[in-house]
Write an enzyme that holds these catalytic residues in place. Structure first.
Site, short mmCIF file in Angstrom:
data_model
loop_
_atom_site.label_atom_id
_atom_site.label_comp_id
_atom_site.label_asym_id
_atom_site.label_seq_id
_atom_site.Cartn_x
_atom_site.Cartn_y
_atom_site.Cartn_z
CD GLU A 39 11.10 0.99 -6.02
OE1 GLU A 39 9.94 1.41 -6.18
OE2 GLU A 39 11.38 0.10 -5.21
CE1 TYR A 122 7.59 3.82 -2.84
CE2 TYR A 122 7.86 4.00 -5.22
CZ TYR A 122 7.87 3.25 -4.07
OH TYR A 122 8.18 1.91 -4.13
CG ASP A 140 4.11 1.44 -1.92
OD1 ASP A 140 3.69 1.33 -0.74
OD2 ASP A 140 4.44 0.45 -2.61
#
Ligand code: SF4
Length: 369
Positions: A39, A122, A140
């Site tokens: 991520e 996020y 996102d």
């Protein structure tokens, strides 16, 4: 959202993802470390670029303990070329915090993740939903676009987006649901010419029913990123190159060729005279000014004029004191042998500058001063 057929939406999205999900290395595991690293790398970076970096990174740093034990310089070297180096510094600092302060125990809630360096809402939601099955939606850029089109809203607010994502997320497997939403945005509901004919959720899409789904969301228009102009000095002495260790700000802790602001475009006025006042004397006759090299960051653009100074044998190269007096940008300086340049973290912007030296079109154009 009240009359939205949530269950049916989840079912078709899940079935589509099962069949169409791309085989990405980080999807083969729900190990929080691997989910987290992927991520972080995927922020602002394309999947295809991340793929190779991710595999190399987790081979060298296979778990949070290995990452915490590593030197930052080595971590940056493995990050080199991915850009946004602040991400790597934060990742490293957070790994140390997990190992040292938490005894290697993983944070498992959004709030705990948010307390770590470099982790925003996020990322916290993505990691806890995928690695720990916490039922929270993630938003996102891809998910924002899918939701705006599904709901036919031109300028969705952040709160609305999060509320929609939370209402839709499948509590039975939130991680898969969130990845499916992101995948849909990345591969079907694309910014330009969405493939609505292939879209599994088209029957739910209010944007499609307007006849022009791609007008949602309205693109944000902003000013062009500012341009900064720099002289970048390629100081060479025999087969060695002079680099400085960047003190702070953008590209902190990376090794860069020395830089000075380009104010007038004249080498003598911008470099030689100020250097001379600081005790760093360079003869104009040894300079070679190359054509400009441009590098774009997200929020700014660098236009760099490389100046090659092949330091003649028999001349004393500049001392550290002279260099330190001439700029505060670097915390230390070092001469690196040419072969060693591959092994230290040098940002892509400056690798481009070094490459310019070898390009025939940009070969030294003669003395400009
Ligand atoms: Fe996007 Fe088209 Fe699917 Fe709507 S139908 S979600 S606009 S791809």
């Amino acid at each position: 959202m009240n009359d939205f057929p949530v269950e049916a939406f989840r079912d078709v999205l899940r079935a589509w993802f099962r069949e169409h999900a791309r085989d990405l290395p980080w999807r083969r595991s729900r190990d929080p470390y691997r989910v987290w690293v992927s991520e972080v790398m995927l922020q602002q970076t394309r999947v295809e670029t991340v793929r190779a970096y991710y595999e190399r990174f987790v081979r060298r740093f296979p778990d949070v303990e290995a990452l915490a034990a590593a030197e930052l310089t080595e971590v940056l070297r493995y990050w080199q070329g991915l850009g946004y180096y602040r991400r790597a510094r934060h990742l490293h600092a957070a790994a140390r915090r997990i190992v040292r302060d938490r005894g290697g125990r993983w944070p498992q809630t959004v709030q705990e993740w948010l307390a770590l360096p470099g982790v925003g809402p996020y990322m916290a939601r993505a990691v806890v939903s995928i690695a720990f099955g916490v039922p929270t939606g993630v938003v996102d850029g891809n998910v924002r676009r899918v939701l705006a089109r599904l709901m036919a809203v031109e300028r969705p607010g952040r709160r609305d987006l999060q509320a929609w994502a939370d209402a839709l997320v499948d509590p039975r497997d939130p991680g898969t649901f969130n990845q499916a939403m992101m995948e849909l945005g990345a591969t079907v509901c694309t910014p330009v010419r969405p493939r609505c004919g292939d879209c599994p959720v088209r029957v739910f899409c209010q944007g499609l029913s307007t006849g022009s789904p791609d007008r949602f969301p309205t693109p944000a228009s902003g000013p062009a990123p500012p341009e900064e102009r720099w002289w970048v000095i390629l100081w060479s002495h025999r087969d060695r190159w002079l680099l400085g260790h960047k003190r702070d700000g953008l590209l902190q802790d990376m090794w860069l060729f020395p830089m000075w602001p380009e104010r007038t475009g004249d080498v003598a006025a911008d470099l030689l005279e100020p250097w001379s006042r600081q005790g760093l004397r360079v003869a104009a006759t040894v300079l070679r000014v190359l054509g400009p090299v441009v590098h774009a960051f997200t929020h700014r653009r660098w236009r760099m004029r490389p100046v090659w100074i092949p330091w003649p044998d028999g001349w004393a190269p500049p001392t550290v004191d002279e260099l330190m007096a001439s700029t505060e940008m670097f915390r230390s300086w070092q001469w690196f042998p040419q072969a060693y340049l591959r092994r230290i973290p040098i940002p892509r912007a400056h690798r481009k500058v070094l490459a310019a030296l070898a390009r025939p079109a940009l070969r030294p154009m003669g003395r400009e001063v």
